[in-house]
Design a protein around this motif. Structure first.
Motif, PDB file in Angstrom:
ATOM      1  N   GLU A  24      16.356  -4.771 -17.661  1.00  0.00           N
ATOM      2  CA  GLU A  24      15.075  -5.218 -17.149  1.00  0.00           C
ATOM      3  C   GLU A  24      15.008  -4.982 -15.646  1.00  0.00           C
ATOM      4  OE1 GLU A  24      12.335  -6.375 -18.455  1.00  0.00           O
ATOM      5  OE2 GLU A  24      12.982  -6.506 -20.552  1.00  0.00           O
ATOM      6  N   ILE A  25      13.801  -4.805 -15.172  1.00  0.00           N
ATOM      7  CA  ILE A  25      13.580  -4.702 -13.736  1.00  0.00           C
ATOM      8  C   ILE A  25      13.676  -6.109 -13.136  1.00  0.00           C
ATOM      9  CG2 ILE A  25      11.890  -4.139 -11.956  1.00  0.00           C
ATOM     10  CD1 ILE A  25      10.811  -1.989 -13.867  1.00  0.00           C
ATOM     11  N   GLU A  26      14.389  -6.229 -12.046  1.00  0.00           N
ATOM     12  CA  GLU A  26      14.596  -7.529 -11.433  1.00  0.00           C
ATOM     13  C   GLU A  26      13.869  -7.628 -10.094  1.00  0.00           C
ATOM     14  OE1 GLU A  26      18.776  -8.111 -11.027  1.00  0.00           O
ATOM     15  OE2 GLU A  26      19.161  -8.156 -13.193  1.00  0.00           O
ATOM     16  N   VAL A  44       7.158  -8.966 -16.568  1.00  0.00           N
ATOM     17  CA  VAL A  44       8.333  -8.898 -15.696  1.00  0.00           C
ATOM     18  C   VAL A  44       7.960  -9.334 -14.275  1.00  0.00           C
ATOM     19  CG1 VAL A  44       9.977  -7.331 -14.599  1.00  0.00           C
ATOM     20  CG2 VAL A  44       9.467  -7.107 -17.039  1.00  0.00           C
ATOM     21  N   GLN A  45       8.830 -10.105 -13.663  1.00  0.00           N
ATOM     22  CA  GLN A  45       8.656 -10.516 -12.271  1.00  0.00           C
ATOM     23  C   GLN A  45       9.494  -9.579 -11.401  1.00  0.00           C
ATOM     24  OE1 GLN A  45       6.413 -13.065 -11.459  1.00  0.00           O
ATOM     25  NE2 GLN A  45       5.974 -12.791 -13.634  1.00  0.00           N
ATOM     26  N   SER A  57       8.813   7.938 -17.653  1.00  0.00           N
ATOM     27  CA  SER A  57       8.211   8.721 -18.727  1.00  0.00           C
ATOM     28  C   SER A  57       7.761   7.782 -19.847  1.00  0.00           C
ATOM     29  CB  SER A  57       9.228   9.729 -19.299  1.00  0.00           C
ATOM     30  OG  SER A  57       9.724  10.582 -18.299  1.00  0.00           O
ATOM     31  N   SER A  58       6.452   7.799 -20.162  1.00  0.00           N
ATOM     32  CA  SER A  58       5.910   7.001 -21.277  1.00  0.00           C
ATOM     33  C   SER A  58       6.348   5.539 -21.193  1.00  0.00           C
ATOM     34  CB  SER A  58       6.340   7.609 -22.615  1.00  0.00           C
ATOM     35  OG  SER A  58       5.906   8.944 -22.721  1.00  0.00           O
ATOM     36  N   VAL A  59       6.211   4.974 -20.019  1.00  0.00           N
ATOM     37  CA  VAL A  59       6.585   3.578 -19.783  1.00  0.00           C
ATOM     38  C   VAL A  59       5.328   2.717 -19.769  1.00  0.00           C
ATOM     39  CG1 VAL A  59       7.597   1.955 -18.112  1.00  0.00           C
ATOM     40  CG2 VAL A  59       8.667   4.186 -18.526  1.00  0.00           C
ATOM     41  N   THR A  60       5.418   1.517 -20.339  1.00  0.00           N
ATOM     42  CA  THR A  60       4.299   0.573 -20.350  1.00  0.00           C
ATOM     43  C   THR A  60       4.653  -0.665 -19.542  1.00  0.00           C
ATOM     44  OG1 THR A  60       3.493   1.305 -22.513  1.00  0.00           O
ATOM     45  CG2 THR A  60       2.840  -0.904 -21.791  1.00  0.00           C
ATOM     46  N   PHE A  61       3.778  -1.006 -18.605  1.00  0.00           N
ATOM     47  CA  PHE A  61       3.886  -2.255 -17.861  1.00  0.00           C
ATOM     48  C   PHE A  61       2.781  -3.171 -18.369  1.00  0.00           C
ATOM     49  CE2 PHE A  61       5.749   0.952 -15.126  1.00  0.00           C
ATOM     50  CZ  PHE A  61       6.870   0.331 -14.600  1.00  0.00           C
ATOM     51  N   ASP A  62       3.151  -4.161 -19.181  1.00  0.00           N
ATOM     52  CA  ASP A  62       2.189  -5.092 -19.761  1.00  0.00           C
ATOM     53  C   ASP A  62       2.184  -6.365 -18.909  1.00  0.00           C
ATOM     54  OD1 ASP A  62       0.531  -6.606 -21.304  1.00  0.00           O
ATOM     55  OD2 ASP A  62       1.742  -6.542 -23.127  1.00  0.00           O
ATOM     56  N   ARG A  63       1.100  -6.517 -18.143  1.00  0.00           N
ATOM     57  CA  ARG A  63       1.008  -7.607 -17.172  1.00  0.00           C
ATOM     58  C   ARG A  63       2.189  -7.501 -16.192  1.00  0.00           C
ATOM     59  NH1 ARG A  63       0.119  -9.531 -22.135  1.00  0.00           N
ATOM     60  NH2 ARG A  63       2.144 -10.559 -22.201  1.00  0.00           N
ATOM     61  N   GLY A  64       2.775  -8.590 -15.807  1.00  0.00           N
ATOM     62  CA  GLY A  64       3.894  -8.537 -14.868  1.00  0.00           C
ATOM     63  C   GLY A  64       3.426  -8.574 -13.431  1.00  0.00           C
ATOM     64  N   LEU A  86       0.024  -5.179  -8.832  1.00  0.00           N
ATOM     65  CA  LEU A  86       0.696  -4.264  -7.906  1.00  0.00           C
ATOM     66  C   LEU A  86       0.181  -4.459  -6.484  1.00  0.00           C
ATOM     67  CD1 LEU A  86       0.491  -1.090 -10.166  1.00  0.00           C
ATOM     68  CD2 LEU A  86       2.604  -2.261  -9.539  1.00  0.00           C
ATOM     69  N   ALA A  87      -0.308  -5.640  -6.186  1.00  0.00           N
ATOM     70  CA  ALA A  87      -0.860  -5.913  -4.860  1.00  0.00           C
ATOM     71  C   ALA A  87       0.212  -5.756  -3.790  1.00  0.00           C
ATOM     72  CB  ALA A  87      -1.445  -7.320  -4.811  1.00  0.00           C
ATOM     73  N   GLU A  88      -0.202  -5.242  -2.635  1.00  0.00           N
ATOM     74  CA  GLU A  88       0.671  -5.095  -1.468  1.00  0.00           C
ATOM     75  C   GLU A  88       1.841  -4.134  -1.714  1.00  0.00           C
ATOM     76  OE1 GLU A  88       1.302  -8.907   0.753  1.00  0.00           O
ATOM     77  OE2 GLU A  88       0.361  -9.754  -1.034  1.00  0.00           O
ATOM     78  N   THR A  89       1.713  -3.263  -2.700  1.00  0.00           N
ATOM     79  CA  THR A  89       2.770  -2.275  -2.943  1.00  0.00           C
ATOM     80  C   THR A  89       2.621  -1.092  -1.993  1.00  0.00           C
ATOM     81  OG1 THR A  89       1.384  -1.359  -4.713  1.00  0.00           O
ATOM     82  CG2 THR A  89       3.153  -2.856  -5.364  1.00  0.00           C
ATOM     83  N   THR A  90       3.701  -0.329  -1.858  1.00  0.00           N
ATOM     84  CA  THR A  90       3.707   0.863  -1.014  1.00  0.00           C
ATOM     85  C   THR A  90       4.048   2.075  -1.873  1.00  0.00           C
ATOM     86  OG1 THR A  90       4.416  -0.420   0.925  1.00  0.00           O
ATOM     87  CG2 THR A  90       4.749   1.960   1.003  1.00  0.00           C
ATOM     88  N   TRP A  91       3.223   3.125  -1.774  1.00  0.00           N
ATOM     89  CA  TRP A  91       3.422   4.361  -2.527  1.00  0.00           C
ATOM     90  C   TRP A  91       3.547   5.503  -1.528  1.00  0.00           C
ATOM     91  CZ3 TRP A  91       2.321   4.391  -8.109  1.00  0.00           C
ATOM     92  CH2 TRP A  91       1.929   3.133  -8.590  1.00  0.00           C
ATOM     93  N   LEU A  92       4.655   6.225  -1.557  1.00  0.00           N
ATOM     94  CA  LEU A  92       4.886   7.311  -0.615  1.00  0.00           C
ATOM     95  C   LEU A  92       5.414   8.542  -1.349  1.00  0.00           C
ATOM     96  CD1 LEU A  92       5.157   8.364   2.335  1.00  0.00           C
ATOM     97  CD2 LEU A  92       7.460   7.377   2.349  1.00  0.00           C
ATOM     98  N   ASP A  93       4.771   9.683  -1.134  1.00  0.00           N
ATOM     99  CA  ASP A  93       5.224  10.962  -1.709  1.00  0.00           C
ATOM    100  C   ASP A  93       5.449  10.856  -3.211  1.00  0.00           C
ATOM    101  OD1 ASP A  93       5.242  12.390   0.712  1.00  0.00           O
ATOM    102  OD2 ASP A  93       7.170  11.507   1.270  1.00  0.00           O
ATOM    103  N   SER A  94       4.529  10.220  -3.906  1.00  0.00           N
ATOM    104  CA  SER A  94       4.685   9.998  -5.349  1.00  0.00           C
ATOM    105  C   SER A  94       3.581  10.714  -6.117  1.00  0.00           C
ATOM    106  CB  SER A  94       4.680   8.499  -5.656  1.00  0.00           C
ATOM    107  OG  SER A  94       5.802   7.871  -5.069  1.00  0.00           O
ATOM    108  N   GLU A  95       3.781  10.857  -7.422  1.00  0.00           N
ATOM    109  CA  GLU A  95       2.759  11.481  -8.256  1.00  0.00           C
ATOM    110  C   GLU A  95       2.743  10.838  -9.631  1.00  0.00           C
ATOM    111  OE1 GLU A  95       3.893  15.537 -10.055  1.00  0.00           O
ATOM    112  OE2 GLU A  95       5.099  15.467  -8.220  1.00  0.00           O
ATOM    113  N   CYS A  96       1.544  10.792 -10.193  1.00  0.00           N
ATOM    114  CA  CYS A  96       1.359  10.188 -11.516  1.00  0.00           C
ATOM    115  C   CYS A  96       0.442  11.091 -12.328  1.00  0.00           C
ATOM    116  CB  CYS A  96       0.756   8.790 -11.382  1.00  0.00           C
ATOM    117  SG  CYS A  96       0.482   7.951 -12.962  1.00  0.00           S
ATOM    118  N   THR A  97       0.876  11.468 -13.521  1.00  0.00           N
ATOM    119  CA  THR A  97       0.102  12.342 -14.390  1.00  0.00           C
ATOM    120  C   THR A  97      -0.160  11.648 -15.723  1.00  0.00           C
ATOM    121  OG1 THR A  97       1.152  14.286 -13.400  1.00  0.00           O
ATOM    122  CG2 THR A  97       0.037  14.609 -15.501  1.00  0.00           C
TER     123      THR A  97
END
Length: 219
Positions: A24-26, A44-45, A57-64, A86-97
């Protein structure tokens, strides 16, 4: 921003270093050179987590809740974020398809040199966000709120904006001219600093007339 073409997983410069993720993501966890494949993360918190040179790849984030998380040089394909904070998150040099963002809170976030290809945004809150050199390519943005956001060097080639809100947003070098549809629900006055096509100007004319109090009389 001229958007780069979407890359396959194997084309990533760090692909050979990726290791499969299990568990799990911590909260405040650090994840570098990790491949998240087919995982479902429910409630997930993961606030303040750090993701660097990683792939989803093909990941689902349900709420959290992932507030103040950082996505640095991250690749995402077919990722679903539903009701995710995802408030106050930082995204740098990323891509989403081919991603889906539904009922997602991304307000007061920062995005820099990030590209979204063929993604669907539905009821997404980007209020107060800062977007620099961000491209939405062939995307659908329905009921997306950019209220109070700062957009610099942002483009929307091939994308459709449907019920988009720009109230009190600040736009600089924003290119809307290649968007397939401009459904601006509010904040038409904030489009100062944006580039549109002649055809789009005709489409926006009724809203612009209402904004300046111009009455158009038929005949």
């Amino acid at each position: 921003m001229r958007a780069r073409a979407p890359r396959d997983l194997a084309a990533l410069p760090y692909a050979h270093r990726l290791e499969a993720f299990t568990g799990e993501i911590e909260r405040e966890g650090t994840y570098e050179w990790v491949h998240f494949d087919g995982s479902v993360f429910e409630d997930v918190q993961g606030g303040s987590a750090q993701f660097g040179e990683s792939a989803f790849s093909s990941v689902t984030f349900d709420r959290g809740r992932y507030r103040r998380a950082r996505f640095d040089d991250v690749w995402m394909h077919a990722v679903r974020m539903v009701g995710t904070d995802l408030a106050e998150t930082t995204w740098l040099d990323s891509e989403c398809t081919a991603g889906v963002f539904a009922g997602t809170e991304i307000h007061v976030s920062e995005m820099h040199r990030t590209v979204f290809h063929q993604c669907k945004f539905d009821s997404v809150n980007l209020r107060g966000a800062t977007l620099r050199d961000v491209a939405f390519v062939d995307c659908l943005l329905r009921d997306v709120d950019f209220g109070g956001a700062t957009l610099t060097g942002v483009s929307f080639p091939g994308s459709t904006l449907d019920v988009a809100r720009f109230d009190r947003a600040a736009l600089t070098r924003v290119d809307l001219s290649e968007a397939l549809g401009l459904g601006i629900a509010s904040g038409i006055e904030a489009l100062k600093g944006a580039q549109i096509s002649a055809v789009q100007l005709l489409d926006l004319a009724p809203a612009l007339a209402r904004h300046i109090g111009l009455t158009v009389k038929e005949g």
